[in-house]
Design an enzyme around this catalytic site. Structure first.
Site, PDB file in Angstrom:
ATOM      1  N   HIS A  85      66.856  16.421  89.362  1.00  0.00           N
ATOM      2  CA  HIS A  85      66.886  17.370  90.476  1.00  0.00           C
ATOM      3  C   HIS A  85      67.862  16.877  91.552  1.00  0.00           C
ATOM      4  CE1 HIS A  85      64.043  20.465  89.507  1.00  0.00           C
ATOM      5  NE2 HIS A  85      63.055  19.622  89.281  1.00  0.00           N
ATOM      6  N   HIS A  95      59.402  27.462  87.235  1.00  0.00           N
ATOM      7  CA  HIS A  95      58.879  26.585  86.187  1.00  0.00           C
ATOM      8  C   HIS A  95      58.548  27.352  84.904  1.00  0.00           C
ATOM      9  CE1 HIS A  95      58.038  23.886  89.669  1.00  0.00           C
ATOM     10  NE2 HIS A  95      58.248  22.933  88.780  1.00  0.00           N
ATOM     11  N   ASP A 114      55.714  30.575  92.771  1.00  0.00           N
ATOM     12  CA  ASP A 114      56.599  29.569  92.181  1.00  0.00           C
ATOM     13  C   ASP A 114      58.062  29.969  92.356  1.00  0.00           C
ATOM     14  OD1 ASP A 114      57.219  27.185  90.844  1.00  0.00           O
ATOM     15  OD2 ASP A 114      57.158  28.125  88.862  1.00  0.00           O
ATOM     16  N   TYR A 144      66.739  27.098  94.816  1.00  0.00           N
ATOM     17  CA  TYR A 144      65.464  26.949  94.118  1.00  0.00           C
ATOM     18  C   TYR A 144      64.625  28.224  94.186  1.00  0.00           C
ATOM     19  CZ  TYR A 144      61.786  24.055  92.057  1.00  0.00           C
ATOM     20  OH  TYR A 144      60.847  23.513  91.213  1.00  0.00           O
ATOM     21  N   HIS A 168      63.435  13.862  84.559  1.00  0.00           N
ATOM     22  CA  HIS A 168      63.414  15.233  85.079  1.00  0.00           C
ATOM     23  C   HIS A 168      63.567  15.245  86.596  1.00  0.00           C
ATOM     24  CE1 HIS A 168      61.697  19.433  85.453  1.00  0.00           C
ATOM     25  NE2 HIS A 168      61.396  18.937  86.658  1.00  0.00           N
ATOM     26  N   GLU A 169      62.740  14.465  87.271  1.00  0.00           N
ATOM     27  CA  GLU A 169      62.743  14.493  88.733  1.00  0.00           C
ATOM     28  C   GLU A 169      64.047  13.957  89.318  1.00  0.00           C
ATOM     29  OE1 GLU A 169      60.701  16.045  90.622  1.00  0.00           O
ATOM     30  OE2 GLU A 169      59.505  16.636  88.903  1.00  0.00           O
ATOM     31  N   GLU A 195      65.389  24.025  87.232  1.00  0.00           N
ATOM     32  CA  GLU A 195      64.298  23.381  86.497  1.00  0.00           C
ATOM     33  C   GLU A 195      64.710  23.063  85.061  1.00  0.00           C
ATOM     34  OE1 GLU A 195      61.299  22.135  86.968  1.00  0.00           O
ATOM     35  OE2 GLU A 195      61.496  22.390  89.123  1.00  0.00           O
TER      36      GLU A 195
END
Length: 430
Positions: A171, A273, A268, A182, A167-168, A191
């Protein structure tokens, strides 16, 4: 190469950390506060580096991995190099899991999508473990992957989840490919792309089909004492957790439930998210409708759509792109394209600009309501319609023939003047 994102991408959303500020456990509250403050500080540093172009370029290394130990410090430059591509396995399990996770993600992008590391130019992969004291997060900061150990009460070591690592790092891929901003829908799509490909890295590594996969993100990051399946569920957004500590998972699974939050750090950035659950569900539905391995056709469709996207791409535009890409890759009205159409429709997004085709509308509705491209049902329905029309035409022809038969006896002395009969009534009597 696109680089417009000025964000720090963390796996744990702020609403979960804020819940921990209400904990009866003083250590849990302090760990959550330290994490929130540390993340805000890092986000500022990330923005400055990106603005001035500091550290954003490095010689290509074909995705070479290096793992550093922060030794519970928040100072990345002071971390100690503990494992490299040429080095031996470490006695520290966190080091090895980070090393293997970076490698699995690198190989997924190389073998499945023919991409050379994060930037497609062989970008080196640096990982930092044991970041901070009780740090409840893992993040990609535009240059490296950083893992906290968790507070040991709510969260555990973040290297334990392969889909979190995938996942990271994704990005970073998204930043270099489309630069999705974002915040709000483009941020939620950002995301979602990380959830999609993070899950696919795990599925590919385990050799799982779409039906076999759990479609959970971060199932391993909660400690055994926390009643929660995972951070998010792509299969059923809104069901990943429901407990006294964190409350109920707020992710929507349909546009009618879209959550409107302030475009601020506390909000957020518009719920990136949270609202990512909508495109997550669309991908899950598409992948399971196509069947087999989700890292094949579904992954390629989403990846090509990402490559065709830009910083401000939102849900509707991205859905349209996936539909077009499915048609280009697998053919117009192919099973893959119909699965994409049905997947987005089920989450409340209709593909725009579809051509109107005679007698195909009902077939498309049948496909969409079934949640997959059942062409056999469509052809059967069309055949029945054609048969009914043919029967009506045959009946009409019989009626016309009957009417003609009744009209044949004309006035006395007159004969038929059919084509080819050149005789007039007078010449006939001569």
């Amino acid at each position: 190469m696109i680089q417009t994102c000025r964000c720090l991408n963390c796996i744990i959303p702020p609403h979960l950390l804020r819940k921990l500020l209400e904990s009866d456990n003083k250590e849990v509250r302090q760990a959550a506060l330290n994490t929130l403050l540390g993340t805000a500080r890092l986000r500022g540093q990330r923005s400055l580096r990106a603005t001035f172009g500091i550290g954003l370029s490095a010689a290509p290394t074909d995705g070479r991995r290096s793992i550093f130990d922060c030794q519970n410090s928040n100072w990345l430059p002071g971390a100690v190099l503990v494992r490299t591509e040429q080095g031996e396995e470490s006695a520290d399990i966190s080091v090895n899991r980070a090393f293997d996770g970076l490698g699995a993600t690198r190989e997924f992008y190389r073998e499945v999508l023919d991409r050379n590391s994060i930037d497609d130019q062989g970008m080196r992969l640096d990982g930092y473990v044991h970041y901070g004291a009780g740090y409840n997060n893992a993040f990609w900061d535009g240059q490296q992957m950083v893992f906290g150990d968790g507070d040991g009460v709510m969260f555990t070591d973040f290297t334990s989840s392969l889909d979190v690592i995938g996942h990271e790092l994704t990005h970073g891929v998204t930043e270099h490919v489309a630069g999705l901003e974002y915040h709000k829908q483009s941020g939620a799509l950002n995301e979602s792309m990380s959830d999609v490909f993070g899950s696919l890295v795990k599925q590919w590594s385990l050799g799982q089909t779409a039906e076999q996969a759990d479609w959970l993100i971060g199932a391993e990051v909660f400690t055994p004492g926390i009643e929660a399946d995972a951070l998010r569920s792509m299969k059923a957004p809104g069901t990943a957790y429901d407990n006294e500590t964190f409350g109920k998972d707020p992710q929507p699974d349909h546009m009618s439930k879209f959550v409107h939050l302030p475009d601020t750090e506390e909000g957020d950035y518009g719920g990136v998210h949270i609202n990512s659950g909508i495109p997550n569900k669309a991908f899950y539905l598409t992948a399971t409708a196509i069947g087999g391995y989700a890292w094949e056709a579904p992954a390629l469709i989403w990846y090509e759509a990402l490559k065709a996207s830009g910083p401000t791409t939102e849900f509707q535009e991205f859905a349209d792109k996936t539909y077009l890409m499915a048609g280009e890759l697998y053919g117009t009205d192919s099973m893959e394209q119909q699965a994409v159409l049905a997947g987005w429709r089920e989450v409340g997004i209709r593909i725009s600009g579809l051509p109107v085709r005679p007698r195909r509308g009902r077939g498309r509705a049948i496909i969409a309501s079934a949640g997959a491209g059942h062409e056999g049902d469509t052809l059967t329905a069309l055949a029945r319609q054609i048969e009914a029309v043919s029967s009506q035409v045959t009946a009409l022809a019989k009626e016309v023939s009957t009417l003609k038969g009744k009209r044949m006896p004309t006035e006395p002395g007159l004969s038929s003047s059919r084509p080819g009969n050149s005789r007039s009534p007078r010449s006939a009597n001569s």
